[in-house]
Design a protein around this motif. Sequence first.
Motif, PDB file in Angstrom:
ATOM      1  N   THR A  50       0.946  -1.135  -0.163  1.00 44.66           N
ATOM      2  CA  THR A  50      -0.018  -0.004  -0.052  1.00 44.66           C
ATOM      3  C   THR A  50       0.956   1.226   0.189  1.00 44.66           C
ATOM      4  O   THR A  50       0.622   2.100  -0.763  1.00 44.66           O
ATOM      5  N   ILE A  53       2.217   1.850  -3.480  1.00 43.51           N
ATOM      6  CA  ILE A  53       1.260   2.318  -4.339  1.00 43.51           C
ATOM      7  C   ILE A  53       1.060   3.880  -3.929  1.00 43.51           C
ATOM      8  O   ILE A  53       0.634   4.621  -5.006  1.00 43.51           O
ATOM      9  N   PRO A  57       1.400   5.495  -7.744  1.00 45.77           N
ATOM     10  CA  PRO A  57      -0.057   4.877  -7.887  1.00 45.77           C
ATOM     11  C   PRO A  57       0.027   4.487  -9.428  1.00 45.77           C
ATOM     12  O   PRO A  57      -1.046   4.069  -9.814  1.00 45.77           O
ATOM     13  N   TYR A  62       2.517  -3.203  -8.531  1.00 46.55           N
ATOM     14  CA  TYR A  62       2.330  -2.907  -6.987  1.00 46.55           C
ATOM     15  C   TYR A  62       0.789  -3.196  -6.822  1.00 46.55           C
ATOM     16  O   TYR A  62       0.611  -3.838  -5.763  1.00 46.55           O
ATOM     17  N   TYR A  63      -0.133  -2.961  -7.783  1.00 45.88           N
ATOM     18  CA  TYR A  63      -1.300  -3.282  -7.474  1.00 45.88           C
ATOM     19  C   TYR A  63      -1.502  -4.795  -7.575  1.00 45.88           C
ATOM     20  O   TYR A  63      -2.201  -5.456  -6.850  1.00 45.88           O
ATOM     21  N   ARG A  66      -0.357  -6.554  -4.300  1.00 41.46           N
ATOM     22  CA  ARG A  66      -1.281  -6.071  -3.226  1.00 41.46           C
ATOM     23  C   ARG A  66      -2.505  -7.090  -3.537  1.00 41.46           C
ATOM     24  O   ARG A  66      -3.162  -7.632  -2.474  1.00 41.46           O
ATOM     25  N   ASP A  82      -7.991  -4.536  -7.102  1.00 40.04           N
ATOM     26  CA  ASP A  82      -6.515  -4.158  -7.404  1.00 40.04           C
ATOM     27  C   ASP A  82      -6.212  -5.066  -8.623  1.00 40.04           C
ATOM     28  O   ASP A  82      -5.480  -4.391  -9.324  1.00 40.04           O
ATOM     29  N   GLN A  85      -7.266  -2.813 -11.518  1.00 43.58           N
ATOM     30  CA  GLN A  85      -6.506  -1.580 -11.641  1.00 43.58           C
ATOM     31  C   GLN A  85      -5.145  -1.953 -12.168  1.00 43.58           C
ATOM     32  O   GLN A  85      -4.688  -0.905 -13.250  1.00 43.58           O
ATOM     33  N   SER A  86      -4.613  -2.799 -12.038  1.00 45.35           N
ATOM     34  CA  SER A  86      -3.344  -3.339 -12.596  1.00 45.35           C
ATOM     35  C   SER A  86      -3.382  -3.710 -14.153  1.00 45.35           C
ATOM     36  O   SER A  86      -2.462  -3.103 -14.932  1.00 45.35           O
TER      37      SER A  86
END
Length: 482
Positions: A50, A53, A57, A62-63, A66, A82, A85-86
Amino acid sequence: MAAVDIDVLLDTEPQIHNQDDLERQAEGFKEQGNAFYSKKDYSEAFNYYTKAIDACPTNASYYGNRAATLMMLCRFREALEDSQQSVRLNDCFMKGHLREGKCHLSLGNAMAANRCFQKVLEMEPSNQEAQQEKKNATALLEYERMAEFGFEKRDFRKVVYCMDRALALASACHRFKILKSECLALLGRYPEAQSVASDILRMDSTNADALYVRGLCLYYEDCIDKAVQFFVQALRMAPDHEKARLACRNAKALKSKKEEGNQAFKNNNYEAAYQLYTEALKIDPNNIKTNAKLYCNRATAGAKLNKLNQAIEDCTSAIKLDDTYIKAYLRRAQCYMDTEQYEEAVRDYEKVYQTEKTSDHKHLLKMAQLELKKSKRKDYYKVLGVGKNATDDEIKKAYRKRALMHHPDRHSAATPEVQKEEEKKFKEVGEAFTVLSDPKKKMRYDNGHDLDDDGSFDGGGLKVNSEKLLLYCQTLHTIILT
């Protein structure tokens, strides 16, 4: 105003002034997250991913990391966000698509999962993980199809079987858990059904489906008032919940109709009670416990109306629905006694006494056994054609009539076979009169005791000297005629 120490207000983290420094810091957080992930300390790993990110972001990995951590924590909905989003940040991020597919699969969305795994295979056709997960998604769709077909056919065991296998692939799918728990309730496995529904309510106290299943279990256990409370609560959460609406309506109708029947019975209006219980039985065939009680209640009203055979059938229906229902066994046993089906009565009373060894049940069993024993002897009352409460005068009159009817002199011109049969009946008439006209012997006979061997009769414990009996009957008949 006193001066405030400026250092207190400053962030203790070193200040980052350019993008490169931010990216380096984010990478540091990611590496720390990876270290905790390797140690299976997923909560700390989540914290550091987190931070990564927050620092950067726009980094898809990273997403993705996580998301992997959230999956290990069984927080699949957050992991799905997540993962999505990635791949929004990097549509070529293969691990992102793979994790999105796994999240969809765990949440029970097999078609969405299938699209994600297909996307991975388009990028890497030999990806074995995606190939296997795609097969899992296809299997999940098949289990859903089989369960839907099974539910339509009311094959609830098949549905539970399919949902168990589906949940092995989609462990976080509330929809599958609800369907399983509903079918468990419909199968009468209420503790299991309540356990599944309660697990969901602990995570989501507003889940209307779980509230409905809790109510359904109570409804089927004949706790109708509590059941209605859960149905009402489910409808508050989801006003269009059709199953909760129907169950609530049925519960209220059953309660009302049953209470009307009970009141009519208390008012000695047995015909009305019988009809009201009949109407109640049509409301919901699935409510086993309540319907068992309704059948037994209708049997009680039927017995009052002298519909004894129908009452026996109703008790049998109640027992088929609930084979532990003691009242139904007791009611059926009494109806068997009233219809002189003593062997069946003994069997029911034995079942009751084995279950509840009370003095009352023991007494009822002994009475039935006595009546069974008595029924296996000659029925002297039937031989004379009188009731068991006949007076001495009625017994004498009946004897005269039967003795004249079967006297050997009346059948002297008949065939040998007829003569033999009439002589036998004549002897039985004499036996019957000898016992029923003697207060002591009659009392022993009525109580089911064997009579003493005093050279008298044989009627199931009564010994007889045929020649003496015939001579006695003829002499007695001569006295009567004169």
